[in-house]
Design a protein around this motif. Structure first.
Motif, PDB file in Angstrom:
ATOM      1  N   GLU A  67      -3.428   2.366  -4.026  1.00 31.96           N
ATOM      2  CA  GLU A  67      -2.220   2.466  -4.938  1.00 31.96           C
ATOM      3  C   GLU A  67      -1.131   1.952  -4.234  1.00 31.96           C
ATOM      4  O   GLU A  67      -1.279   1.518  -2.938  1.00 31.96           O
ATOM      5  CB  GLU A  67      -2.141   4.010  -5.202  1.00 31.96           C
TER       6      GLU A  67
ATOM      7  N   ARG B 200       0.947  -1.202   0.099  1.00 31.68           N
ATOM      8  CA  ARG B 200      -0.153   0.015   0.044  1.00 31.68           C
ATOM      9  C   ARG B 200       0.858   1.133  -0.072  1.00 31.68           C
ATOM     10  O   ARG B 200       1.941   1.411   0.917  1.00 31.68           O
ATOM     11  CB  ARG B 200      -0.954   0.011   1.278  1.00 31.68           C
ATOM     12  N   ALA B 201       0.415   2.316  -0.923  1.00 31.12           N
ATOM     13  CA  ALA B 201       1.290   3.443  -0.825  1.00 31.12           C
ATOM     14  C   ALA B 201       1.015   4.170   0.437  1.00 31.12           C
ATOM     15  O   ALA B 201       1.706   5.053   0.911  1.00 31.12           O
ATOM     16  CB  ALA B 201       0.868   4.443  -2.310  1.00 31.12           C
ATOM     17  N   ASN B 202      -0.197   4.132   0.698  1.00 36.10           N
ATOM     18  CA  ASN B 202      -0.619   4.853   2.292  1.00 36.10           C
ATOM     19  C   ASN B 202      -1.787   4.182   2.556  1.00 36.10           C
ATOM     20  O   ASN B 202      -2.065   3.115   2.344  1.00 36.10           O
ATOM     21  CB  ASN B 202      -0.806   6.345   1.644  1.00 36.10           C
ATOM     22  N   ARG B 203      -2.718   4.765   3.451  1.00 35.81           N
ATOM     23  CA  ARG B 203      -3.918   4.231   4.013  1.00 35.81           C
ATOM     24  C   ARG B 203      -5.258   4.586   3.201  1.00 35.81           C
ATOM     25  O   ARG B 203      -6.388   4.301   3.664  1.00 35.81           O
ATOM     26  CB  ARG B 203      -4.115   4.993   5.635  1.00 35.81           C
ATOM     27  N   VAL B 204      -4.956   5.089   2.099  1.00 37.22           N
ATOM     28  CA  VAL B 204      -6.298   5.404   1.337  1.00 37.22           C
ATOM     29  C   VAL B 204      -6.746   4.268   0.343  1.00 37.22           C
ATOM     30  O   VAL B 204      -5.745   3.538  -0.181  1.00 37.22           O
ATOM     31  CB  VAL B 204      -5.947   6.840   0.318  1.00 37.22           C
TER      32      VAL B 204
END
Lengths: 355, 355, 355, 355
Positions: free
Chosen positions: C285, C270-274
């Motif tokens: 993403e 995961r690129a982040n928590r979105v």
């Protein structure tokens, strides 16, 4: 009088053969060992023609009254327009038939109460309203875990019923008769909340909504996105969200929060077990509609009803002691309608509504 | 007057050196290239002793007034008890200092308005309230995607601030002064909702709550679980959930639903990238508290404020045109308090409250 | 001789100021409290110009020898071309400097051994190779859980290093000198596997590969996707996958399987928590490259090395007893190279290779 | 000769009524509209008694020969001990029956080839080996997406078959006859890999293994954890993992990597849609065993076979042109056995094995 089926099989007559009626008919014909689909009723010739082809030779009726007169039908299975439900249930009970009816019982509270009063005269007959979510294996697993005390005392349910946006706005044309988003969609979440929280009665509700895409709803006072809070009598709470405008699919999920933990059911509405890795990231596709999402639930619902008629364990609709497979009773359906109507009133007035 | 720092570095004085004050101090001292931590203020000797050890030789003050008199301080960073915030901000502005202040601005609306009126006299000074969630990389990514039109028009936010249950009930003792769960916790969600929805004004709110575990709250009229709905003026909506009693950790997350898609931020509050496979299934551990969850946010918040003081792009708190890194203005903080107080009123009266 | 820094701060000189060198320099300058970046070396004028602007006034050198002659440098930080590593390490040790060197130690086993032999003469000097993955918080958490016995006895690691496809084929041009996919990429997985499995020695390896997209690799005998199995002496196993051609991002992850459970580290990159909900489903993403994925790891690596030089707990590279934060020793790097070269040999011969 | 069923229904006789035989029998009796379960065969009286109760009155046989003599059986469904499969298939074909047989075809390559040779004499008869994974909806969806070009050219499969640890070590007692972990478990992954990669032939394999928990396997040369690499003729690759010792459940999953993306099937073996939030974090329970995991697959497999016998679209086992629902042919089963035996040989010799 046919309440006690002669053989072990419950002889069922399906009434209404639209998309959902066809599914129920096929389940009852082929996938419910305890049932025998002996009759089907539809005023539509195409639907009867389908039944002739696809089903194992049920007796076919154009009129509901004729099906009720069939002494070899033990139970009727109503998948008819909502406005007919109440009277058809009463007629079935008077004809000595068990009755399963798709939700809603009625959008009129007085009519709901009239059906309950009538049903009290036939305590030996099953009468269940089809809140199928209770029979989904994941919802049932959550229910079982709650019963087993896994999350302590449950006190809050968050539940949503959201549909993929229908660009043709089918539901807009039906906004006048559907009862609006809370009675059409949220009524499922209301039943889930009460079921998971121990069947509390509602005390006060508040609702609000927005029209995100379908301006045509304005005329009927409906919205395409609605939010609501429901306070129950024993300090329990529920939050609801309903939407007609989701981009990603039908996203029906619920959470139950207890004093020692929580359960989420279906948080990501995965279409299946596949994940797709591509230039946009990692994704899963989503369940397109409730019809696919709850395919298994409809089957288990039918099995539970038939078991209830047969009087065995796990009987549907047989009240508090019957465990996880109990379907919604008429009283449950009345309470769900009562709460749904209060939500509609709150939406329209901007005030909290006390029940 | 120190509003324009002589060198490129913004000279900062931190006020309050509790756990969060220490973090801000360390960030400003070591991790914000544009800042120089030149002063720190605490009435507590142990805290000043810590500062002597851990920080690069700031001037240490016992009294806030002495720090304000330090002409080599360009900006003050208030991490003090909430009840002091309003007056300390006013004093800082009058002393010609930029001011960053932890939330809340004040729990008294008249006092909030007084600070705003005073701040209007110092338009060249930054005055920002620390709603750090805006600076979390994931929240910021969501904001950017919304700005880029990825989900169409956003119209609904669902946001929650929930803490792991504190069996010692620390917050119960502070229930009298914290303002209650909505002003203490939900105020973050209110700010997030307004920020992600384009800063709409609230029109009507409704709230309800339950005491799941902490009966001690009853006396102050507070709850340990609260739910709320907020209607904004332009048909936008928000739903909030706040809890003090979660079993699994701090679970702060938000969703934004738009006409063409939705974004969820932090749905599963993963502690890190590890998944554990054992006899209980597959699990991830969760962020234990907001302090760990928003570690990065606090840092980016400090960098953005300093950039704002320096007048560069990405300036914090510099209004509508400043892009994604804008911190909450005093007006934002006032609006968040206004909504939070209306939620408290609704909780207490059981009625919807019109703003 | 500068092995014992005069003050508490370790005075570091960075050598090489490319993209990764710049990151190390900034970390050491601003984010490692125990370090002082006092010197930097690059033959490239632009890079020295960057250092003049971005760093806090280090002494700048064009030649490595001049930096080594700087008596106020305690430790050198090598971020130079791989072919220079071995000799530069030896030179640093001879000059009495601690040395951190980016991986690989060398692609020549004899040279690796020569460096180890030389380093044995300087037991008071730290010499660490930069396998930064050990310092990633999630990898470290997994290591700690294994140490705590959470998965029983670990016996199998599956680990992969896969890059987003570089359509410009940068790596193709370097295939001749990179040592090929196993020595360039899998070497990280080899180190991870040994670290998580208790540093076993390899017994036998097998590798295979495919060219999915980059035909230009054929000439150097390299592949853009490689798979491998490594058997260790004590019945432990590892499986590796390396790829240059992923569509979704850099997807570096590892699993450790034990007799009582398993751990997965970074299964979904995961690129982040979105999470994004749109017509294609629900997606996240992904991390675009190792540089972003391991940003924190590089920082913790620097802190651990500096702590090791200072002799404190959590010392990097200080051997078996030093706990989770130990960086890779020269011996670890030698073993990783030995295994990587055997994988390359197996790829080229189609035979299993016994070590 | 019964190859062309008189009515539309395919009349099936099930042979073997153990746990899996019972499932097949119930599926064929109640859930496959095109089939009629007319006969069942078991030498075990309890199993025949079960059939009398649970099935719709099939003719019951103790001996396979008697069932083959039943002229009203169109197809036999073999769920018998593996060592009987080959001869029973031949006997069925000679009796003019279509035949479905559970995997494996045989653990003896010569015997496999003998069955293929015999089957060539009966091209009008279906003969399918039960690699049910092809009929799991998620595997099928992945297959369809690959066919539709969604991931470019697929070139690498990673697939695993891992079981929850059986503390009673049931499989240990069968290690002598099961063929070992690669022929018992990995054979499914081999078939999946070939199916998803376009049915390439294997060129070279390597395998290794470990005994993590079940020392009793040592005597038969088997392992309880095995890893393997398979190189196919056209530059395609597969990696396999098989385990008998997982803590969390049956974790059967596969990945297919292509030049433009990848697909993962079942990465997290969720038992259902429920997530549990408690003091240990957020978790999901896992599928306990292949029997539950592939419940749907067994049903779809049966439907596809029956459709194939009926000659309609989506026919099972009817070769390259028949699309996604094609079951494994005898030739597929032969190739899977060939690869599985090479893996076993590699495990035992420590050498790569060329096919």
């Amino acid at each position: 009088m046919t309440a006690a089926p002669a053989s072990g099989k419950v002889r069922v007559g399906v009434v209404g053969l639209g998309r959902l009626g066809k599914r129920h008919a096929e389940n009852l014909a082929f996938r419910v060992p305890g049932a025998s689909l002996v009759a089907a009723c539809s005023p539509v010739e195409e639907e009867r023609a389908w039944a002739r082809e696809a089903l194992p030779a049920p007796r076919l009726y154009e009129n509901y009254a004729d099906l009720l007169a069939d002494s070899e039908v033990d139970a009727v299975w109503l998948v008819t327009p909502s406005s007919l439900h109440a009277q058809q249930i009463v007629d079935a009970l008077r004809a000595g038939k068990h009755v399963f009816c798709e939700k809603p019982l009625s959008l009129d509270l007085a009519e709901c109460e009239r059906v309950l009063a009538e049903a009290e005269r036939y305590p030996h007959l099953q009468a269940t309203i089809g809140f199928m979510r209770r029979f989904d294996p994941s919802y049932k697993d959550a229910f079982d875990k709650i019963e087993a005390g896994k999350i302590g005392r449950p006190f809050l349910v968050r539940s949503q019923t959201t549909d993929k946006n229908d660009t043709e706005g089918f539901f807009v044309r039906f906004a006048g008769t559907s009862g609006g988003i809370f009675l059409d969609c949220t009524v499922h979440d209301i039943d889930v909340a009460r079921w998971l929280l121990g069947k509390p009665r509602a005390k006060r509700v508040f609702a609000a909504g927005a029209i995100a895409l379908h301006e045509g709803l304005r005329e009927s006072g409906d919205v395409d996105n609605g939010v609501a809070i429901c306070e129950f009598e024993d300090g329990k709470l529920a939050m609801f969200y309903a939407s007609r405008t989701q981009a990603h699919g039908n996203d029906t999920h619920s959470e139950v929060i207890g004093t020692a933990g929580a359960l989420a059911i279906g948080h990501n509405p995965r279409a299946n077990r596949v994940e797709i890795y591509d230039a946009n990231g990692i994704r899963n596709e989503c369940t397109p509609n409730f019809f696919d999402r709850f395919e298994e639930a409809f089957l288990h619902e039918a099995r539970a009803f038939v078991a209830a008629v047969q009087g065995g364990p796990g009987a549907a609709g047989s009240g508090a002691g019957s465990g996880v497979q109990a379907g919604a009773t008429l009283a449950d359906a009345l309470e769900a309608t009562r709460i749904g109507m209060a939500l509609r009133q709150s939406l329209q007035t901007g005030e909290a509504v006390t029940l």
